[in-house]
Design an enzyme around this catalytic site. Structure first.
Site, short mmCIF file in Angstrom:
data_model
loop_
_atom_site.label_atom_id
_atom_site.label_comp_id
_atom_site.label_asym_id
_atom_site.label_seq_id
_atom_site.Cartn_x
_atom_site.Cartn_y
_atom_site.Cartn_z
N SER A 1 0.86 -1.19 0.00
CA SER A 1 0.00 0.00 0.00
C SER A 1 0.89 1.23 0.00
O SER A 1 1.84 1.29 -0.80
CB SER A 1 -0.94 -0.07 1.20
OG SER A 1 -1.87 0.96 1.15
N HIS B 1 -2.37 -1.08 -3.53
CA HIS B 1 -3.47 -0.10 -3.41
C HIS B 1 -3.16 1.15 -4.23
O HIS B 1 -2.07 1.70 -4.10
CB HIS B 1 -3.66 0.33 -1.95
CG HIS B 1 -4.11 -0.79 -1.06
ND1 HIS B 1 -3.98 -0.74 0.31
CD2 HIS B 1 -4.69 -1.98 -1.32
CE1 HIS B 1 -4.46 -1.85 0.84
NE2 HIS B 1 -4.90 -2.62 -0.13
N ASP C 1 -4.86 -4.28 5.71
CA ASP C 1 -5.22 -5.21 4.64
C ASP C 1 -4.06 -6.19 4.46
O ASP C 1 -2.90 -5.82 4.58
CB ASP C 1 -5.46 -4.41 3.35
CG ASP C 1 -6.11 -5.27 2.26
OD1 ASP C 1 -6.73 -6.29 2.60
OD2 ASP C 1 -6.00 -4.90 1.07
#
Ligand SMILES: C[S@@+](CC[C@H](N)C(=O)[O-])C[C@H]1O[C@@H](n2cnc3c(N)ncnc32)[C@H](O)[C@@H]1O
Lengths: 193, 276
Positions: free
Chosen positions: A16, A43, A136
């Site tokens: 991310s 992401h 996540d």
């Protein structure tokens, strides 16, 4: 070129915030002989078209492509989740895309990729969690571990943003905690042709 | 012995039970998706395994309705992928002006956002009066929502931004009336639309369509089912008719791929070739 002695059949990477540089650094370490497929959930903003494929293609000898629906997962290729879609590994061994609701506020979600890959590849999968500002991927890495796969997390001191590696280490009791450089080396030793 | 895990077997049996009992055919949906949705429901209801779920689905019709909502992913948006609608205006609309009468089919229209988005374009391009629009989905409760055209206010900001990004020339607020925490799409966008159930896995063709939209539906199907649906679309289109898929979907696995020409690759807009 044959790589008959490799136990692992695929690598999944989740990243991310800070992930662009981190993934780039790992790719830069990989030898041109590295030949098991990598699937990446990075992401990015859902409202822009992703340029990740072009970005990473310049850094690696792997064939880089934004995953399409039902691509057969081939050796020596890097598949990148498109923005605003989840990327899964299907039971047919092909990629699968979906616009299911975001998971952990994310689409693509790392958990979605990791959990589906764990279902398909079982103990022949390596999961890697890199820099990021949320949690996540933690559940996904845990599932990879439960299925007997190998779990790797970027070391906290080398991560630009530590929240995601921290969450993954806690949830999955990761097998290896490594710096980016070591992750690259490690992957090279796993896939020696 | 067949090369299939017990878990896969149990899921197949569950889907078989659903098909026999309720007529909804999920047997050719991609299994990874299906499994995710089922696990999600198991988690919420505290169901321990698929055998238990099968029992519940057979004996409890309400539970099946819930599962149907889970399995038909209804995620959608007004002007989703704005660049797609831009291309529709640019490449499809000029052809539609050449027909005195138009038939448009939205297959898998979910809660209707796609239908109203296209409705706005037809209205702005003065094509609405000669259009007949069919909006279909196999999920009747979501179709009911589509018909009402009532959406939560908090989504409108994103919808407006999408509309602008799709080269909308007016103000998005011209197309709805606001009411506390939701908006209602104006009737002018509904009067030429027929909302009606249609199941792509089990039902037949719709005749003489000029344009078919089927976006973000086929990704959930296996290649075999995709193939059948592409044939269904081929049969439903007039020669020269347009097929608009989602941006990550394509005709590449269709055995009738060569009977279509690619109009725009990134937007996945195709056109049925003339002749045989
Ligand atoms: C993800 S939504 C896509 C909505 C819209 N087309 C879009 O792209 O924004 C998928 C829709 O397909 C519908 N669907 C799934 N299987 C179907 C089938 N066999 N026949 C008709 N509709 C189906 C679902 O009910 C759902 O509303």
């Amino acid at each position: 070129m044959s790589c008959n002695n490799i136990h692992y059949r695929a690598v999944v990477i989740g990243a991310s915030a800070g992930g662009l540089a981190a993934v780039g650094a790992i790719l830069a370490e990989l030898k041109s002989t590295f030949c098991i497929p990598i699937l990446l959930a990075q992401h990015i903003s859902p409202h822009v078209e992703s340029h990740l494929a072009t970005h990473f293609a310049a850094k690696t000898a792997l064939a880089v492509k934004e995953a399409e629906d039902k691509d057969p997962i081939k050796r020596g290729s890097l598949y990148i989740a498109p923005s605003n879609y989840h990327l899964l590994v299907g039971f047919d061994g092909c990629t699968a895309l979906s616009i299911d609701p975001p998971v952990n506020y994310s689409r693509p979600s790392i958990d979605v990729l990791f959990e589906s890959a764990a279902d398909y590849f079982g103990n022949e999968l390596i999961g890697i969690i890199l820099s990021g500002a949320n949690s996540d991927g933690a559940a996904g890495l845990k599932k990879i571990k439960q299925r007997g796969g190998l779990t790797v997390v970027q070391s906290l001191d080398s991560a630009e943003v530590k929240t995601m590696p921290q969450a993954a280490i806690e949830a999955a009791n990761a097998d290896h905690i490594l710096s980016l450089k070591d992750i690259g080396h490690f992957l090279n030793t796993i896939c020696e042709c | 012995m067949n090369d299939i895990t017990n878990e896969q077997l149990e899921i197949q049996l569950l889907l078989e039970a659903i098909y026999i009992k309720y007529g909804y055919d999920f047997r050719e949906y991609s299994l990874a998706h299906t499994k995710r949705r089922l696990e999600y429901r198991c988690g919420i209801e505290g169901i321990k395994n698929y055998a238990e779920m099968q029992h519940k689905v057979i004996h409890d019709a309400n539970f099946f309705e819930q599962l149907l909502l889970d399995l038909s992913i209804n995620v959608t948006e007004m002007f989703r992928d704005p660049w797609f609608y831009k291309k529709v205006r640019e490449l499809v609309i000029p052809h539609l002006h050449t027909y005195p009468f138009l038939k448009i089919w939205h297959a898998g229209c979910s809660a209707g956002q796609e239908v109203y988005s296209m409705g706005i374009i037809l209205h702005e391009e003065s094509l609405k009066e000669r259009a007949q629009v069919y909006a279909t989905d196999f999920n009747e409760s979501i179709l009911e929502k589509a018909k009402k055209g009532i959406y939560p206010m908090d989504l409108i900001r994103q919808y407006s931004a999408n509309y602008q990004a799709a080269n909308g020339s007016a103000s998005f607020s011209d197309y709805y009336t606001a009411d506390y925490d939701h908006v209602i799409m104006k009737n002018v966008l509904k009067d030429k639309v027929l909302f009606t159930p249609h199941n792509l896995a089990t039902d037949g063709a719709f005749g003489e369509m000029h344009v078919i939209f089927c976006r973000n539906v086929l990704i959930y199907f296996t290649r075999e089912l995709q193939n059948r649906v592409f044939n269904l679309f081929y049969d439903s289109l007039i020669p020269g008719g347009f097929l608009c898929l989602g941006s990550k979907e394509s005709l590449r696995f269709a055995d009738i791929a060569d009977k279509f020409e690619l109009v725009s690759e990134p937007e996945k807009i195709y056109r049925k070739k003339r002749g045989r």
